[in-house]
Design an enzyme around this catalytic site. Structure first.
Site, short mmCIF file in Angstrom:
data_model
loop_
_atom_site.label_atom_id
_atom_site.label_comp_id
_atom_site.label_asym_id
_atom_site.label_seq_id
_atom_site.Cartn_x
_atom_site.Cartn_y
_atom_site.Cartn_z
N ILE A 61 26.08 38.75 88.62
CA ILE A 61 26.23 39.09 90.04
C ILE A 61 26.92 40.43 90.27
O ILE A 61 26.99 40.89 91.41
CB ILE A 61 27.00 37.99 90.81
CG1 ILE A 61 28.44 37.87 90.31
CG2 ILE A 61 26.27 36.67 90.75
CD1 ILE A 61 29.33 37.06 91.23
N TYR A 62 27.43 41.07 89.22
CA TYR A 62 28.05 42.38 89.41
C TYR A 62 26.97 43.39 89.80
O TYR A 62 26.12 43.75 89.00
CB TYR A 62 28.76 42.84 88.15
CG TYR A 62 30.00 42.06 87.77
CD1 TYR A 62 30.50 41.03 88.57
CD2 TYR A 62 30.69 42.34 86.60
CE1 TYR A 62 31.63 40.32 88.21
CE2 TYR A 62 31.83 41.64 86.23
CZ TYR A 62 32.30 40.63 87.04
OH TYR A 62 33.42 39.92 86.67
N SER A 63 27.04 43.82 91.05
CA SER A 63 26.05 44.76 91.61
C SER A 63 24.62 44.26 91.35
O SER A 63 23.72 45.04 91.01
CB SER A 63 26.25 46.17 91.01
OG SER A 63 27.47 46.71 91.47
N ASP A 64 24.43 42.96 91.51
CA ASP A 64 23.10 42.35 91.42
C ASP A 64 22.40 42.67 90.10
O ASP A 64 21.21 42.99 90.07
CB ASP A 64 22.21 42.81 92.59
CG ASP A 64 22.83 42.48 93.94
OD1 ASP A 64 23.37 41.36 94.08
OD2 ASP A 64 22.80 43.33 94.83
N GLY A 65 23.15 42.61 89.01
CA GLY A 65 22.58 42.83 87.69
C GLY A 65 22.65 44.27 87.22
O GLY A 65 22.43 44.55 86.03
#
Length: 342
Positions: A61-65
């Site tokens: 989930i960090y910056s959507d991958g």
């Protein structure tokens, strides 16, 4: 760089891990943390490896991958020199099954992480949170299958309560499945709840703490003091990020920062360096995740190792940050004879 065993496993990890929450920054929440692209991230990896810091932590989930993708490119050609830890459980997509710790979602999450990271195995895969909707047996069976398939090497949990973690360990022991060797948990001088139950559990069950947000959600950077405005560049300037973090009483924060200033002057170190070093001396801690927006911050955080606070300095910080625990912990602490050895 000092190395320690990760919990009861045979894997040694550096006492500092570089978090990749500052990589990418493609949405409002993570942009407040940082927005390092491939070039800057590669430079941060270079500096880390030069210092002996070889472990890098991420999550889907960090910056959507995007953080995993950038990390993968930053370590390209030197996979054998690094340890990668990443996490999944939270929502990834709009589908009914694209969230949680079901067999369906975990297998898909691991396959996706491997692709984004550009690797065929993950050294430490952690459940980002406890999924109360999925049987623990299903979750741990799926993780054990992934370990046996060679796609992940060690498993861990993150943000579990004591009973979540103990139940999971008991199920693994019952069936002979891979066991959580790490618990990625929030712990800082202004957030010591980890000590109440999770630390005794970790010591008893040999689960290494992988500490996240060791500077108290950016409140222990040394830039926050009485009567001073917030720093211009800080996640605390983002209301969304600030609201999502642990809330701390101002006077309590100032008291802890005062003690950090005092100790820092004694040892010739900065506030964040002292705060990180204090954590490295706490029982059960295997590694502390540091973040860095840039090279300067990274080099500063690396200065937290190679020296130790004295027992008197630790006691001073302990006293300044002490709070009365919630029940039943305050009651248990009245009976010193019954406390676990630390």
């Amino acid at each position: 760089m000092e190395y320690r065993f990760l919990g009861g496993s045979g894997l040694k990890v550096p006492v500092l891990t570089l978090g990749t929450g500052t990589f990418g920054g493609n949405n409002e929440f993570f942009k407040a943390w940082g927005n390092a692209g491939v070039e800057e991230a590669t430079r941060l990896v270079d500096i880390s490896l030069e210092a002996g810091l070889t472990m890098f932590d991420s999550a889907d989930i960090y910056s959507d991958g995007q953080a995993e993708e950038i990390l993968g490119k930053a370590i390209a050609g030197r996979r054998d020199q690094v340890l990668i830890s990443t996490k999944a459980t939270f929502r990834w997509g709009d589908g009914q099954n694209e969230v949680g710790s079901s067999r369906f979602h975990l297998i898909r999450a691991v396959e996706g992480a491997l692709k984004r990271l550009g690797t065929d195995y993950i050294d430490l895969f952690q459940l980002h949170g406890f999924d109360a909707q999925t049987p623990v047996e299903e979750t741990l069976s799926a993780l054990d299958d992934l370990v046996r398939a060679g796609k992940i090497r060690y498993i861990g949990a993150s943000n579990f309560s004591g009973w979540h973690l103990m139940k999971s360990l008991a199920v693994s022991d019952r069936y002979g499945w891979a066991r959580h060797v790490a618990h990625q948990a929030y712990y800082s001088l202004i957030g010591r709840e980890y000590e109440w139950e999770l630390m005794p559990l970790a010591l008893d069950q040999k689960v290494g703490a992988v500490v996240w947000s060791p500077l108290g959600w950016a409140k222990l950077t040394g830039k926050i003091r009485r009567g001073q405005p917030l720093p211009e560049t800080s996640r605390l300037q983002s209301q969304m990020s600030n609201d999502a973090g642990p809330q701390v009483d101002d006077e309590y924060l100032y008291r802890v920062v005062d003690a950090l200033d005092e100790v820092g002057a004694e040892v010739g170190k900065s506030v964040p360096q002292v705060a990180l070093n204090w954590l490295l001396q706490r029982p059960s801690v295997s590694t502390v995740i540091i973040g860095a927006r840039n090279e300067e911050q990274l080099r500063s955080n690396l200065g937290a190792v190679g020296w130790n606070l004295t027992a008197e300095q630790v006691a001073k910080l302990d006293a300044a940050s002490a709070v009365t625990p919630v029940y039943p912990y305050w009651h248990q602490r009245r009976f010193e004879r019954n406390q676990p050895p630390v």
